[in-house]
Design an enzyme around this catalytic site. Structure first.
Site, PDB file in Angstrom:
ATOM      1  N   SER A 262       2.899  -4.493  -5.468  1.00 46.40           N
ATOM      2  CA  SER A 262       3.662  -3.503  -4.928  1.00 46.40           C
ATOM      3  C   SER A 262       3.177  -2.382  -4.513  1.00 46.40           C
ATOM      4  CB  SER A 262       4.798  -3.654  -5.691  1.00 46.40           C
ATOM      5  OG  SER A 262       6.329  -3.173  -4.898  1.00 46.40           O
TER       6      SER A 262
ATOM      7  N   ASP B 126      -7.937   1.188   3.987  1.00 46.84           N
ATOM      8  CA  ASP B 126      -7.678   1.578   5.436  1.00 46.84           C
ATOM      9  C   ASP B 126      -8.238   2.929   5.798  1.00 46.84           C
ATOM     10  OD1 ASP B 126      -6.584  -1.055   5.415  1.00 46.84           O
ATOM     11  OD2 ASP B 126      -4.568  -0.368   5.577  1.00 46.84           O
TER      12      ASP B 126
ATOM     13  N   LYS C 202       2.746  -8.857  -3.473  1.00 44.04           N
ATOM     14  CA  LYS C 202       4.371  -8.639  -3.421  1.00 44.04           C
ATOM     15  C   LYS C 202       4.567  -7.751  -2.430  1.00 44.04           C
ATOM     16  CE  LYS C 202       8.712  -8.214  -4.732  1.00 44.04           C
ATOM     17  NZ  LYS C 202       9.157  -6.972  -4.012  1.00 44.04           N
TER      18      LYS C 202
END
Length: 703
Positions: A470, A481, A495
């Site tokens: 999460s 990224d 998740k």
């Protein structure tokens, strides 16, 4: 992942059986739906249709899938229903969509009541078999039993079912005998288990039946959408308050067992150190000398009630270890406590890594969870605690110590506050997006952003594992990224969905309404965050993680969000990977871990187990010899004295000890030299730093 004791409310009927009354007649009163339930099912179906992220119509096709899921929820091992029962139920296969939209539950209850009837018949027959002194169990004949009956068929008739259950009894007795119990002691324990289940059958309520029916439907949308009965809705509120006094374990139903899904960071079980994810709870005892109560086949919430208790009291658990190298059940003594915020606080350490002729001074910040003291924040307390505030202070301390780089350790971090994940990212990147959230109507928001200039600009690494979930995945994904640092470890949980609680006319619905997406456009759902450099893991992704769930929402992509790029990580990876693999090949700890992993994989691949006592004893002996050899090879490589025999190894590992009044461990300090994963992450970060000409991050143009 929510931090709660009650995590999954997808019940199986077999887990609805607990000890409450004395066994009696081989019949139980038929259960009938209530007027409130008839209204609730209409309400639930409407909300699933209008509000769930997954757009699917409750039609004949979904009704057919529901029929299969409902039977699976009731009889997952296919050992109570007969083929004639299932054939009779086929007439209902495509009727549930029409029935539920009208609030009609009679057909569902008819199936449920038939299952109750079959269970009563079987349990009374099994108890009679165990009571009969003429019944013989031959443990000398070479035969085996299939472990996983998911693809099996229901017994064709009563005789076939009798044969199957005789094998079940032999298997359960054999498992008990291999844990140093006599045959008679094993029979007594098993008889109590089935008597308890039979007693509970006579105490069932329509609400228990309704929960099974509704959760068989909600799970077809995704595994995190659940129906909560009024009682379970209250338990959910208690668990989310973090004031629950218990052992700090996230539990879920797994056929007739209660399984440990994960441990709450800073909780009593995590501090005690013996309970592990995927362990199955067999029995529970209160206090230092209370009698163990067998809980196999009990309902999840009833098991939770036994584990929950006043702060400072003792609970003892007998568990079936998930570790396939364990040759017997183990007993664990835990003192109940309330999880405190300070037990979950981030902490730091500094250590040195020597790479070639260079020595690197590295910092590590361990973040167990993404926390925030909302109450103190709402009161305007300027010193309220939160992950970001604590890490900010730790970064300033590490800067003063002039570290060359920092490892952010997110292993076992199940998530927590989403705003904290975004604000933490803000400490390492300049202003820009952190995560994208897409709603069920396809609208995408990028409101969670980094707003301030980065506080720390030197190279970093993020250490993750399968239990990082999460909010952890959002932070790790953003760092990856942006190219801000190198991500190390094993693929995360996956998740990537958002749930909301909505009220029904009877009970509540926890419903998935959105998905998380990285700024690259990739979802964190299902696939998780894949590390740049992988480390071995003992956790089986087929058993733990979003991809292990039926009907999990799929991975997909949306448009990327414009963002900066810092380091070109892919340029550095070939040399980093080469050095990494060379170290793994010679590191005693990772050689040991890889051998352990081989044993885990062999155990997972096993489809049948022998019911011959001598065969099982020989298998146990061979496994113990294999474990002793592995352990002694590790000790020898580290210059430590080998164990004389397996008994010495077992004693050293605490396998035959059970504390009566346990001293709960303090929060463990970070000790890199005792943590091979952290040490290797340090070497990888040092390799990364060594390839960078300048220590300060250079920000590239927006892409």
């Amino acid at each position: 992942m929510q931090i709660a004791v009650v995590r999954s409310l997808k019940f199986t009927l077999f887990s609805l059986l607990i000890s409450l009354a004395l066994p009696g007649l081989a019949t139980v009163a038929e259960l009938k739906p209530t007027a409130e339930q008839s209204k609730a099912v209409v309400d639930l179906v409407e909300k699933l249709n209008k509000e769930h992220y997954r757009d699917q119509e409750f039609n004949d096709a979904l009704s057919s899938r529901y029929f299969d899921e409902y039977l699976k929820s009731l009889d997952s091992a296919k050992n109570f229903f007969l083929q004639t029962d299932v054939a009779e139920f086929e007439k209902y296969r495509k009727t549930f969509d029409d029935d539920y939209k009208k609030g009609q539950l009679d057909n569902s209850f008819a199936i449920y009541n038939r299952f109750n009837k079959r269970m009563v018949e079987r349990l009374e027959k099994v108890i009679k078999t165990l009571d009969d002194p003429k019944t013989k169990f031959d443990f000398d004949v070479e035969e085996s039993i299939v472990i996983d009956r998911e693809k099996a068929v229901w017994p064709a008739n009563a005789a076939e079912a009798d044969k199957l259950w005789h094998q079940y009894l032999k298997s359960n007795l054999l498992n008990s005998m291999l844990s140093d119990k006599t045959l008679e002691e094993s029979k007594t324990t098993l008889r109590k288990r089935y008597a308890n289940q039979l007693r509970r059958l006579k105490q069932q309520t329509p609400e228990e039946a309704f929960s099974v029916m509704m959760n068989s439907l909600t799970t077809l949308y995704d595994p995190h959408t659940n129906y909560l009965s009024p009682e379970n809705a209250e338990n959910f509120d208690i668990s989310m308050s973090l004031e629950l006094q218990g052992i700090g374990a996230v539990l879920q139903s797994d056929e007739d067992y209660t399984k440990v899904s994960s441990l709450v960071v800073g909780g009593p079980a995590q501090k005690q150190g013996q309970l592990k994810p995927n362990d199955k709870i067999v029995s529970i005892a209160q206090g230092a000398d209370g009698e163990f109560i067998d809980v196999v086949g009990w309902r999840l919430d009833e098991v939770v009630k036994l584990i929950r208790g006043p702060k400072g009291t003792i609970v003892r658990l007998e568990v079936m270890p998930a570790d396939p190298t364990a040759t017997a059940n183990k007993q664990i003594t835990i003192k109940r406590e309330t999880v405190k915020l300070e037990d979950q606080a981030a902490k730091k350490a500094v250590f040195e890594i020597k790479n070639g002729d260079s020595t690197f001074k590295l910092g590590v910040i361990d973040i167990p969870t993404f926390y925030m003291n909302f109450e103190a924040y709402q009161k305007g307390d300027p010193n309220y605690k939160s992950t970001t505030r604590d890490v900010y202070n730790l970064l300033n301390e590490l800067n003063k110590e002039k570290v060359d780089g920092i490892i952010i350790d997110l292993r076992d971090n199940g998530g927590g506050s989403l705003p904290e994940a975004a604000m933490l990212t803000d400490l390492f990147v300049d202003p820009g997006p952190v995560v994208q959230i897409r709603q069920s109507d396809d609208t995408v928001s990028r409101n969670y952003r980094a707003y301030q200039p980065a506080v720390y600009r030197a190279p970093i690494a993020v250490l993750i594992n399968r239990l990082s979930a999460s909010a952890s995945e959002i932070f790790a994904g953003a760092i990856q990224d942006y190219g801000r640092g190198i991500v190390i470890g094993s693929t995360t949980f996956g998740k990537g969905s958002v749930q909301n609680l909505v009220d029904l006319k009877h009970g509540r619905l926890k419903i998935t309404e959105a998905k998380f997406y990285r700024i690259s456009g990739d979802s964190t759902q299902h696939r998780g965050v894949i590390p740049d450099v992988k480390l071995p893991s003992l956790l089986d992704p087929d058993q733990i993680g979003e991809s292990s769930y039926d009907n999990a929402l799929p991975w997909d992509r949306i448009h990327p969000a414009p963002h900066q790029n810092y380091y070109n990580i892919s340029k550095y990876l070939p040399r980093i990977e080469t050095a990494h693999q060379e170290r793994l090949a010679h590191d005693p700890d990772f050689i040991y871990l890889n051998k352990q992993s081989e044993i885990f994989k062999e155990a997972s691949a096993k489809k049948e187990v022998s019911l011959r006592l001598e065969t099982r004893k020989e298998e146990q002996k061979q496994l113990e010899a294999r474990m002793l050899k592995m352990e002694n090879e590790l000790r020898t490589a580290k210059g430590e004295k080998p164990y004389a025999d397996y008994a010495a190894l077992k004693k050293a590992k605490g396998g035959d000890e059970s504390e009566e009044e346990p001293e709960q461990e303090k929060s463990k300090e970070i000790n890199p030299k005792e943590d091979p994963y952290l040490m290797e992450a340090g070497h990888i970060l040092a390799d990364f730093i060594g390839q960078i000409k300048h220590p300060e991050t250079k920000v590239a143009q927006q892409q």
